[in-house]
Design an enzyme around this catalytic site. Structure first.
Site, PDB file in Angstrom:
ATOM      1  N   ARG A 163       0.823  -1.205   0.000  1.00 48.62           N
ATOM      2  CA  ARG A 163       0.000   0.000   0.000  1.00 48.62           C
ATOM      3  C   ARG A 163       0.865   1.267   0.000  1.00 48.62           C
ATOM      4  NH1 ARG A 163      -3.316   2.460   4.864  1.00 48.62           N
ATOM      5  NH2 ARG A 163      -4.816   3.768   3.772  1.00 48.62           N
ATOM      6  N   ASN A 210      -3.493   8.940   4.861  1.00 48.88           N
ATOM      7  CA  ASN A 210      -2.357   8.324   5.544  1.00 48.88           C
ATOM      8  C   ASN A 210      -2.402   8.387   7.064  1.00 48.88           C
ATOM      9  OD1 ASN A 210      -1.042   7.633   3.097  1.00 48.88           O
ATOM     10  ND2 ASN A 210      -0.197   9.695   2.929  1.00 48.88           N
TER      11      ASN A 210
END
Length: 333
Positions: A68, A100
């Protein structure tokens, strides 16, 4: 062999070019090469693999987390390791972005890889290349395909919080948004479906799929495209309030194995995220047919996944004298 003739300045430039090519031959037209570290750090890929292997053995989920990271880095300024930069006097970290914050993980593994490489080959292997290798190895260690990667990327000296917030698709994205954001990166609808297949491993937090369970359209109703028994199971993991960090596998059948069950689940209306399920339920054109194809033919998915990952990893690399080789992935030199 090239021959350098002419003035002294031409001779110097020409010979410097020859030295650069000999260190990284054969150079592809984007400045990258599978042989880039052949002389300067011949064990680079093995060092990365060893650290990744140990990390995945300790926690299988780490494979998905490292994979990812490549998506979240490459979708912002290209594959330049800007994601790894911490806040500083001149940097506003991409780690603070909505996609994030409290979500992206695996940075300590990257730190460990960098530390080992600095011992073996100081100031040689970029953080950007480390991530490309680690992502590939994470797929392989999860039972997925391997592929040759090109290397020679350099690290950025800047980050883009705005780019991270704007470019990385959210888990509740519509199909139109997904297509637009992938197109912005030079990726087409086939790339979108194939790369979404990375969700065949890993887990997602309750906050990423709660909306589908309780308030999909803002009217207090669930997402009725979710298969009923699967929806009920998810509600037991993700209550309407609380439990934000409770985890559910993106692929509920083989959550640690890189295969095509992700697509089989989409066809059964058991995709965890809205951004997963819309590839099938809203994709009346190419995305729906591609999901069906990958659900039926795993080898076709794996082949396209490799091609799309190579395409992703080669987006806007910093090469030559652009950028730098960080000694610490978290800070600019």
């Amino acid at each position: 062999m090239a021959i350098c003739i002419g003035s002294l300045s031409v001779f110097i430039v020409c010979c410097m070019s020859m030295l650069w090519s000999s260190a990284s031959h054969p150079l592809y037209n984007n400045g990258l090469s599978p042989m880039f570290y052949e002389k300067s750090c011949p064990n680079a890929e093995q060092i990365v693999k060893s650290v990744v292997q140990n990390a995945v053995m300790k926690e299988a989920r780490m494979a998905a987390s490292l994979l990812r990271l490549q998506f979240h880095d490459c979708f912002v300024q290209g594959c330049d390791a800007s994601l790894f930069l911490d806040d500083s006097a001149k940097i506003v970290s991409e780690k603070n972005s909505n996609p994030n914050k409290n979500s992206a993980r695996g940075f300590e593994v990257i730190d460990q890889i960098k530390s080992e490489l600095e011992k073996a080959c100081p100031k040689t292997v970029s953080c950007a290349d480390i991530l490309i290798i680690a992502a590939r190895d994470s797929v392989v260690l999860s039972g997925g395909p391997s592929w040759e990667i090109t290397l020679g990327r350099r690290d950025s000296t800047s980050a883009s919080l705005q780019g991270s917030n704007n470019n990385i698709p959210a888990p509740n994205s519509t199909l139109e948004t997904l297509i637009a954001k992938f197109k912005r990166q030079g990726l087409n609808e086939v790339d979108l479906v194939a790369l979404s297949g990375s969700h065949t491993i890993g887990q997602s937090r309750c906050t990423s799929f709660r909306q589908r369970l309780y308030n999909q359209s803002g009217n207090g109703q669930p997402d009725f495209t979710l298969e009923k028994s699967y929806s009920a199971k998810l509600r037991s993991v993700c209550p309407q309030s609380g439990g934000d960090n409770n985890l559910s596998p993106l692929d509920s059948i083989t959550p640690t194995k890189f295969d095509n069950y992700y697509f089989k689940l989409l066809v059964s209306n058991k995709g965890l995220l809205n951004s997963d399920e819309v590839l099938f339920t809203k994709g009346q054109g190419k995305t729906m047919e591609t999901v069906k194809l990958y659900a039926e033919q795993e080898e076709v998915f794996l082949k396209q996944f490799v091609e799309s990952m190579i395409k992703l990893g080669n987006m806007s690399p910093l090469t030559g004298n652009r950028g730098q080789i960080r000694t610490n992935c978290r800070s600019v030199m």
